[in-house]
Design a protein around this motif. Structure first.
Motif, PDB file in Angstrom:
ATOM      1  N   ASN A 126      82.539-132.423 -48.708  1.00 44.78           N
ATOM      2  CA  ASN A 126      81.442-132.487 -47.742  1.00 44.78           C
ATOM      3  C   ASN A 126      81.597-133.676 -46.804  1.00 44.78           C
ATOM      4  O   ASN A 126      80.615-134.268 -46.349  1.00 44.78           O
ATOM      5  N   ASP A 127      82.853-134.035 -46.525  1.00 47.09           N
ATOM      6  CA  ASP A 127      83.110-135.181 -45.655  1.00 47.09           C
ATOM      7  C   ASP A 127      84.510-135.070 -45.075  1.00 47.09           C
ATOM      8  O   ASP A 127      85.506-135.082 -45.813  1.00 47.09           O
TER       9      ASP A 127
ATOM     10  N   LYS B 243      69.868-133.628 -40.733  1.00 42.86           N
ATOM     11  CA  LYS B 243      70.435-132.502 -41.460  1.00 42.86           C
ATOM     12  C   LYS B 243      71.265-132.962 -42.652  1.00 42.86           C
ATOM     13  O   LYS B 243      71.300-132.296 -43.696  1.00 42.86           O
ATOM     14  N   LYS B 244      71.917-134.118 -42.514  1.00 43.20           N
ATOM     15  CA  LYS B 244      72.845-134.590 -43.540  1.00 43.20           C
ATOM     16  C   LYS B 244      72.197-135.527 -44.552  1.00 43.20           C
ATOM     17  O   LYS B 244      72.602-135.559 -45.718  1.00 43.20           O
ATOM     18  N   PHE B 245      71.213-136.330 -44.111  1.00 37.85           N
ATOM     19  CA  PHE B 245      70.676-137.376 -44.980  1.00 37.85           C
ATOM     20  C   PHE B 245      69.151-137.369 -44.976  1.00 37.85           C
ATOM     21  O   PHE B 245      68.524-136.922 -44.039  1.00 37.85           O
ATOM     22  N   LYS B 246      68.601-137.918 -46.034  1.00 37.34           N
ATOM     23  CA  LYS B 246      67.162-138.093 -46.150  1.00 37.34           C
ATOM     24  C   LYS B 246      66.869-139.576 -46.339  1.00 37.34           C
ATOM     25  O   LYS B 246      67.373-140.203 -47.264  1.00 37.34           O
TER      26      LYS B 246
ATOM     27  N   GLY C 173      66.608-143.753 -45.430  1.00 34.18           N
ATOM     28  CA  GLY C 173      67.605-144.744 -45.076  1.00 34.18           C
ATOM     29  C   GLY C 173      67.371-145.330 -43.688  1.00 34.18           C
ATOM     30  O   GLY C 173      66.560-144.832 -42.908  1.00 34.18           O
TER      31      GLY C 173
ATOM     32  N   TYR D 272      71.637-134.517 -36.270  1.00 31.23           N
ATOM     33  CA  TYR D 272      72.737-134.479 -37.240  1.00 31.23           C
ATOM     34  C   TYR D 272      72.386-135.293 -38.480  1.00 31.23           C
ATOM     35  O   TYR D 272      72.584-134.836 -39.615  1.00 31.23           O
ATOM     36  N   LEU D 273      71.848-136.493 -38.300  1.00 33.65           N
ATOM     37  CA  LEU D 273      71.480-137.335 -39.435  1.00 33.65           C
ATOM     38  C   LEU D 273      70.401-136.679 -40.291  1.00 33.65           C
ATOM     39  O   LEU D 273      70.460-136.715 -41.522  1.00 33.65           O
TER      40      LEU D 273
END
Length: 314
Positions: A23-24, A173-176, A178, A170-171
């Protein structure tokens, strides 16, 4: 060109595998390294590779797994799940579509008048190439690289891109959760390292507010009131832009079927200019040397044979 110079040539979608399994996309290079090693193209023992990864001490387990994934891709790819490019198939743009895309981008970058300047340049090339019955190769090269030199990424453009909403989406969608930290080297107040290169500093989430304010002043770009425009890097970028436009008109004045390849090579010179700061300066110096060599053959010569270049390929 790569095939001609590679002793062993093979292809696979390493980036798709990196995204599928980790996933990266950052693991793409390590997967490719494992693939090349399995093909016998990396003269280092397996133990040595693993030890180097561990000594690097950055996600060692994941990097070793990525390396092994590349080995499997080379030895027995059927063992792997089917990986597809997550971006899907990208249809190549026609020349007219490419031009319209770049015109739209330049309007966002600066203004409609600035975009019109670009369009006028490309239209001159299209007209000359069409009249000479030479196709669209030079027109496409100019459409790509005139845009590149005209849309140099300065402080105003960085601010605009950070605040256009795409990265935020984008952020999300990818992260929660932070917080975001921005690592920047403002040219007006950054310290330099022992080599004279600007040192980056970390800025907190408040910098986004600064970006929102800064992007509104893009109309100052290139004027005598532009505080960033007085730096050597920005002056050099404007010089490259203006010289490129002059060079295109010089090419059109003597364009023939015989020197078309040479004209295209000269028009594509900006492709060699990458990076930022001192890295970009070095690239500009190398590109200028290459360009000077090409101009020595203009207009009555042909494209000189390429220098022998070592290309690492798996």
């Amino acid at each position: 060109r790569v095939k001609r110079q590679a002793s062993d040539f093979a292809t696979f979608d390493a980036e798709a595998l990196a995204i599928l399994y980790f996933n990266d996309a950052i693991y793409t290079n390590m997967i490719m390294a494992g693939y090349a090693w399995q093909k016998g193209q990396v003269p280092v023992s397996l133990r040595g590779v693993y030890r180097a990864i561990k000594l690097n001490a950055v996600k060692a387990d994941d990097n070793m797994a990525a390396f092994d994934l590349g080995r499997i891709a080379a030895y027995d790819p059927d063992r792997l799940e089917t990986a597809k490019d997550p971006r899907g198939h990208i249809q190549a743009k026609t020349l007219d579509e490419l031009i319209e895309d770049r015109v739209t981008r330049l309007k966002g970058y600066q203004s409609g008048a600035y975009a019109d300047r670009y369009r006028a340049l490309v239209d001159r090339v299209k007209a000359a190439e069409t009249e000479a019955g030479l196709g669209e190769r030079l027109s496409e090269a100019v459409a790509r690289y005139a845009y590149k030199v005209m849309a140099y990424k300065d402080e105003y453009e960085v601010a605009r891109l950070w605040t256009d909403g795409k990265f935020d989406a984008y952020l999300a969608k990818k992260f929660k959760g932070g917080k975001i930290a921005y690592h920047l080297a403002p040219p007006l107040n950054s310290k330099k390292d022992e080599n004279g290169h600007l040192k980056k500093k970390s800025f907190g989430p408040w910098m986004k507010t600064g970006f929102k304010i800064l992007k509104r002043f893009k109309w100052l770009r290139g004027t005598r009131f532009d505080p960033f425009g007085w730096t050597e890097e920005r002056k050099l970028e404007r010089k490259i832009r203006d010289q490129y436009i002059d060079n295109v008109d010089r090419l059109l004045a003597d364009l023939t079927e015989k020197n078309l390849d040479l004209a295209v090579a000269i028009a594509e010179i900006p492709d060699d200019i990458r990076g930022y700061g001192h890295i970009k300066e070095e690239a500009i110096s190398i590109a200028a040397e290459k360009e000077s060599e090409l101009w020595q053959h203009w207009p009555n010569g042909t494209l000189p044979k390429s220098r022998t270049t070592l290309i690492a390929a798996a």
